[in-house]
Design an enzyme around this catalytic site. Structure first.
Site, PDB file in Angstrom:
ATOM      1  CG  HIS A  82      33.692  40.697  41.091  1.00 30.67           C
ATOM      2  ND1 HIS A  82      33.570  39.566  41.869  1.00 30.67           N
ATOM      3  CD2 HIS A  82      34.281  41.625  41.893  1.00 30.67           C
ATOM      4  CE1 HIS A  82      34.063  39.797  43.072  1.00 30.67           C
ATOM      5  NE2 HIS A  82      34.502  41.053  43.108  1.00 30.67           N
ATOM      6  CD  GLU A  83      35.927  44.926  40.340  1.00 32.43           C
ATOM      7  OE1 GLU A  83      35.499  45.737  41.184  1.00 32.43           O
ATOM      8  OE2 GLU A  83      36.719  44.014  40.627  1.00 32.43           O
ATOM      9  CG  HIS A 119      32.264  45.297  44.234  1.00 28.87           C
ATOM     10  ND1 HIS A 119      31.922  44.792  45.471  1.00 28.87           N
ATOM     11  CD2 HIS A 119      33.268  44.503  43.768  1.00 28.87           C
ATOM     12  CE1 HIS A 119      32.683  43.739  45.743  1.00 28.87           C
ATOM     13  NE2 HIS A 119      33.499  43.542  44.720  1.00 28.87           N
ATOM     14  CG  ASP A 130      35.225  41.723  47.318  1.00 27.55           C
ATOM     15  OD1 ASP A 130      35.958  42.722  47.383  1.00 27.55           O
ATOM     16  OD2 ASP A 130      34.801  41.243  46.246  1.00 27.55           O
TER      17      ASP A 130
END
Length: 218
Positions: free
Chosen positions: A36-37, A40, A114
């Site tokens: 997930h990170e 980003h 988000d």
């Protein structure tokens, strides 16, 4: 003496809370957070107009399981359309990464904030900044007593901006899927990587933490 590592630790503690070192995070959740990170971070790195990545971490802080920090490369007094669109794209990177790696049925609620952030920004672009041709060059109070037609148009334009950001993020992470796996793997191993370390990793395919230590956690 107070060094930069101490200043960085203090800033993170003020902004995000203490590290939750005692939190029991399963390997499955740790892997999901890393992707997930990583999503980003990669969208930020490969998107024109995005702020530079300062660091990425999967160390839980406060209510967050991880985060990507971006810092402007220079003082900013205003933000242009390209930069606002880049912010939308970065918001979508985590959700898209989850979908691409784990499949639609395994997507989590981790992207909820988000999406809140992206929706708020897109709506401001439509109602405050004049970035919707259909709504026009006007400022509109979305919370005011608007006509159903006008409110529907705002929602349609807001949704369009978010959907287009999602597609751009998906195109980037699909194209750079090997780098997504590479970055996620290093985040799982080291938990925190600086922006410089991430860029070095993507450039060389390797990372020597002994030579370029990650930001120490305290």
């Amino acid at each position: 003496a107070v060094d930069m590592a101490t200043m960085e630790w203090a800033k993170d503690r003020i902004l995000m809370g203490n590290e939750r070192k005692s939190a029991v995070i399963s390997e499955e959740n740790k892997k999901l957070t890393a992707y997930h990170e990583g999503g980003h971070a990669l969208v930020a790195l490969y998107t024109d107009g995005a702020m530079p990545v300062h660091k990425a971490t999967i160390m839980p802080r406060g209510l967050a399981l991880g985060m990507v920090q971006q810092l402007p490369g220079k003082d900013q007094t205003s933000v242009n359309r390209r930069e606002l669109l880049a912010r939308l794209d970065v918001c979508m990177g985590g959700r898209v990464a989850e979908e691409l790696v784990f499949g639609d049925s395994e997507v989590t609620t981790g992207a909820s904030q988000d999406l809140v952030q992206a929706t708020s920004l897109a709506r401001q672009m439509v109602t405050k900044y004049g970035f919707s041709n259909k709504v026009g060059y006007i400022s509109t109070d979305y919370e005011a007593n608007l006509s159903p037609e006008h409110k529907k148009l705002i929602e349609e334009e807001t949704r369009l901006l978010c959907n287009e950001a999602y597609e751009r993020a998906k195109a980037i992470l699909t194209k750079h899927s090997s780098n997504l796996h590479l970055l996620a793997g290093q985040l799982i191993t080291h938990e925190t990587l600086s922006g410089a370390q991430i860029r070095k990793l993507l450039d060389t395919g390797a990372l020597n933490i002994d030579e370029d230590k990650a930001m120490p956690s305290r």
